[in-house]
Design a protein around this motif. Structure first.
Motif, short mmCIF file in Angstrom:
data_model
loop_
_atom_site.label_atom_id
_atom_site.label_comp_id
_atom_site.label_asym_id
_atom_site.label_seq_id
_atom_site.Cartn_x
_atom_site.Cartn_y
_atom_site.Cartn_z
N PRO A 84 0.77 -0.98 0.01
CA PRO A 84 0.01 0.06 -0.11
C PRO A 84 0.91 1.18 0.16
O PRO A 84 0.61 2.41 -0.65
CB PRO A 84 -0.82 -0.04 1.12
CG PRO A 84 -0.72 -1.55 1.51
CD PRO A 84 0.62 -2.09 1.16
N LEU A 85 2.08 1.33 0.73
CA LEU A 85 2.71 2.37 0.84
C LEU A 85 3.25 2.52 -0.61
O LEU A 85 3.27 3.99 -1.02
CB LEU A 85 4.10 2.05 1.72
CG LEU A 85 5.09 3.27 1.76
CD1 LEU A 85 4.62 4.54 2.37
CD2 LEU A 85 6.34 2.74 2.45
N LEU A 86 3.74 1.77 -1.25
CA LEU A 86 4.42 2.06 -2.70
C LEU A 86 3.25 2.42 -3.82
O LEU A 86 3.53 3.15 -4.44
CB LEU A 86 5.05 0.91 -3.19
CG LEU A 86 6.40 0.32 -2.41
CD1 LEU A 86 6.94 -0.88 -2.90
CD2 LEU A 86 7.32 1.57 -2.45
N ASP A 87 2.15 1.80 -3.51
CA ASP A 87 1.01 2.12 -4.47
C ASP A 87 0.51 3.59 -4.22
O ASP A 87 0.15 4.24 -5.02
CB ASP A 87 -0.16 1.05 -4.01
CG ASP A 87 -0.04 -0.26 -4.69
OD1 ASP A 87 0.87 -0.57 -5.50
OD2 ASP A 87 -0.87 -1.11 -4.22
N ALA A 88 0.60 3.96 -2.99
CA ALA A 88 0.18 5.59 -2.79
C ALA A 88 1.39 6.48 -3.41
O ALA A 88 0.82 7.34 -4.01
CB ALA A 88 0.27 5.65 -1.21
N PHE A 89 2.72 5.91 -3.46
CA PHE A 89 3.45 6.89 -4.26
C PHE A 89 3.16 6.64 -5.77
O PHE A 89 3.34 7.78 -6.42
CB PHE A 89 5.04 6.31 -3.94
CG PHE A 89 5.43 7.10 -2.60
CD1 PHE A 89 5.85 8.31 -2.60
CD2 PHE A 89 5.27 6.32 -1.40
CE1 PHE A 89 6.32 8.76 -1.56
CE2 PHE A 89 6.00 6.78 -0.19
CZ PHE A 89 6.40 8.31 -0.31
N ARG A 90 2.95 5.54 -6.20
CA ARG A 90 2.72 5.25 -7.48
C ARG A 90 1.51 6.32 -8.19
O ARG A 90 1.39 6.43 -9.39
CB ARG A 90 2.35 3.76 -8.01
CG ARG A 90 3.47 2.77 -7.66
CD ARG A 90 3.13 1.52 -7.92
NE ARG A 90 4.00 0.31 -7.70
CZ ARG A 90 4.90 -0.13 -8.40
NH1 ARG A 90 4.94 0.41 -9.73
NH2 ARG A 90 5.87 -1.02 -7.93
N ALA A 91 0.54 6.29 -7.25
CA ALA A 91 -0.69 7.17 -7.63
C ALA A 91 -0.19 8.43 -7.83
O ALA A 91 -1.09 9.38 -8.25
CB ALA A 91 -1.83 6.86 -6.69
N MET A 92 0.70 9.09 -7.33
CA MET A 92 1.05 10.39 -7.39
C MET A 92 1.65 10.85 -8.81
O MET A 92 2.06 10.11 -9.81
CB MET A 92 2.23 10.67 -6.35
CG MET A 92 1.93 10.89 -5.19
SD MET A 92 3.30 11.78 -3.96
CE MET A 92 4.70 10.99 -4.73
N ALA A 126 10.02 -5.31 -5.34
CA ALA A 126 8.52 -4.38 -5.62
C ALA A 126 8.94 -3.18 -6.37
O ALA A 126 8.01 -2.50 -6.88
CB ALA A 126 7.88 -3.89 -4.18
N VAL A 127 10.20 -2.48 -6.30
CA VAL A 127 10.33 -1.20 -6.98
C VAL A 127 10.98 -1.50 -8.31
O VAL A 127 11.39 -0.48 -8.91
CB VAL A 127 11.25 -0.49 -6.08
CG1 VAL A 127 10.43 -0.08 -4.57
CG2 VAL A 127 12.64 -0.95 -5.74
N VAL A 128 10.96 -2.58 -9.03
CA VAL A 128 11.79 -2.95 -10.24
C VAL A 128 11.12 -2.04 -11.13
O VAL A 128 11.89 -1.70 -11.93
CB VAL A 128 11.65 -4.39 -10.58
CG1 VAL A 128 12.18 -4.67 -11.75
CG2 VAL A 128 12.55 -5.19 -9.40
N ASP A 129 9.84 -2.02 -11.05
CA ASP A 129 8.99 -1.41 -12.22
C ASP A 129 8.58 -0.14 -11.65
O ASP A 129 7.56 0.50 -12.31
CB ASP A 129 7.97 -2.02 -12.97
CG ASP A 129 6.90 -2.46 -11.96
OD1 ASP A 129 7.22 -2.47 -10.54
OD2 ASP A 129 5.88 -2.73 -12.25
N PHE A 130 8.96 0.67 -10.78
CA PHE A 130 8.41 1.82 -10.16
C PHE A 130 8.78 2.92 -11.06
O PHE A 130 9.66 3.23 -11.67
CB PHE A 130 9.17 2.20 -8.67
CG PHE A 130 8.55 3.06 -7.85
CD1 PHE A 130 7.73 2.53 -6.99
CD2 PHE A 130 9.05 4.24 -7.68
CE1 PHE A 130 6.92 3.22 -6.19
CE2 PHE A 130 8.25 5.28 -6.82
CZ PHE A 130 7.27 4.48 -6.06
N PRO A 131 7.66 3.85 -11.17
CA PRO A 131 8.01 5.19 -12.16
C PRO A 131 8.70 6.17 -11.74
O PRO A 131 8.79 7.33 -12.46
CB PRO A 131 6.12 5.48 -12.04
CG PRO A 131 5.75 5.27 -10.52
CD PRO A 131 6.23 3.91 -10.33
N ALA A 132 9.54 6.11 -10.67
CA ALA A 132 10.58 7.10 -10.32
C ALA A 132 11.80 6.30 -9.84
O ALA A 132 11.93 5.15 -9.65
CB ALA A 132 9.96 7.97 -9.07
N ALA A 133 12.91 7.14 -9.59
CA ALA A 133 14.14 6.58 -9.14
C ALA A 133 13.84 6.14 -7.79
O ALA A 133 13.36 6.99 -7.05
CB ALA A 133 15.30 7.57 -9.32
#
Length: 319
Positions: free
Chosen positions: A25-33, A59-66
């Motif tokens: 949920p934490l990473l999803d909240a950042f992904r939604a920004m 979990a951050v392999v495909d994250f939309p930011a560094a």
């Protein structure tokens, strides 16, 4: 070949400790920004024992930011983890928030916006209504009272762990390498350009606080002994008061002997006086010993934190 990519404008620093199921949920909240600024996420695993560091790297392999995932060698405490996160943050503005989503990322952006529009170097959050457990609220109130007395904190400033700083201020405070960091003490010692902003405080999404009684006591000792000599001054004042009290008692005994005659002294009052004076001496020795012990650990090189692994993921190219 060195990278020529410009540093991000915003850095979000999140210490993790046994985050477990709350990581997604934490990473999803950042992904939604959706932000016009470039930004990065710095995750600092503070010696978790539930595989949080490994889960974060996956979990951050495909994250939309560094993303930088910093794994500490053991549990050093929240303030040491935040300091390590600051050292790896490259943004012009750095904001740190907890991993329980009580401080939503959207509110973190509000802090940064307010910091950018002001001439302050740090913006602290304040809450209309805190959603922490009552015991945590009491501990925070006591810590703020002590900070006002010991560190000269403005009375109307609430020291929150949810704060945004300019990169220049971050650079000044991370130079501190003592083994017992207290971030707010470092900030108060490095700047007086402080602002506040009221933000939303949400209910905890799951799990429980990583603060135990032992960790709270350790944090309180850092506040008392690492950034102020006020306890030593209090011990000195206490010593003077006890000397005065002893002189008054001695004068009373002499006057009584001269004008009334010598009488049998009570065993209870004698033992009570001994207990008071002996206890005061032990208290002052303990305060001095705490300072000496911390100075010894600092001189002997006790580490503030140790990084086991550092994993970085660059922002994927836009489609």
């Amino acid at each position: 070949m060195e990278s020529t990519e410009a540093p991000p404008e915003l850095s979000f620093v999140v210490p993790l400790y046994n985050t477990g199921e709350g990581l997604r949920p934490l990473l999803d909240a950042f992904r939604a920004m959706s932000l016009p600024e470039t930004w990065e996420l710095v995750l600092v695993d503070d010696g978790s024992t539930d595989g949080t560091a490994m889960a974060a790297r996956q979990a951050v392999v495909d994250f939309p930011a560094a993303v930088s995932v910093v794994e500490l060698a053991r549990n050093f405490g929240e303030h040491a983890a935040v300091m390590e996160g600051y050292r790896h943050a490259c943004g012009d503005f750095v904001v740190n928030l907890d991993d329980d989503l009580q401080n939503p990322p959207g509110e973190a952006v509000k802090l940064v916006r307010h910091l950018r529009e002001s001439d302050a170097e740090v913006v602290y959050s304040r809450y209309a209504k805190k959603k922490h457990h009552w015991a945590r609220n009491v501990a925070s109130w006591l810590a703020n009272c002590c900070a006002t007395f010991l560190l000269g904190k403005p009375q109307d400033l609430y020291l929150s762990s949810f704060r945004a700083l300019r990169h220049d201020l971050v650079g000044r405070i991370v130079a501190y390498r003592g083994p017992y960091p207290y971030v707010d003490g470092l900030i108060l010692g490095a700047t007086n350009r402080i602002a506040t902003l009221e933000v939303e405080h949400s209910e905890r999404q799951g799990g429980r606080s990583g603060y135990t009684l032992r960790k709270l006591i350790r944090l309180a000792l850092s506040l008392l002994f690492d950034f102020s000599v006020m306890p030593l001054r209090i011990a000195s004042v206490l010593g003077v008061l006890l000397c005065v009290l002893g002189g008054l008692i001695l004068a009373e005994v002499v006057l009584e002997t001269l004008f009334v005659g010598q009488r049998q002294l009570g065993w209870g009052s004698l033992m009570g006086a001994l207990a008071v004076f002996s206890g005061a001496q032990l208290l002052m020795l303990g305060i001095i010993g705490e300072y000496v012990g911390r100075a010894f650990l600092t001189v002997s090189g006790k580490p503030q934190s140790l990084v086991r692994t550092l994993t970085t993921h660059v922002k994927p190219p836009s489609a």
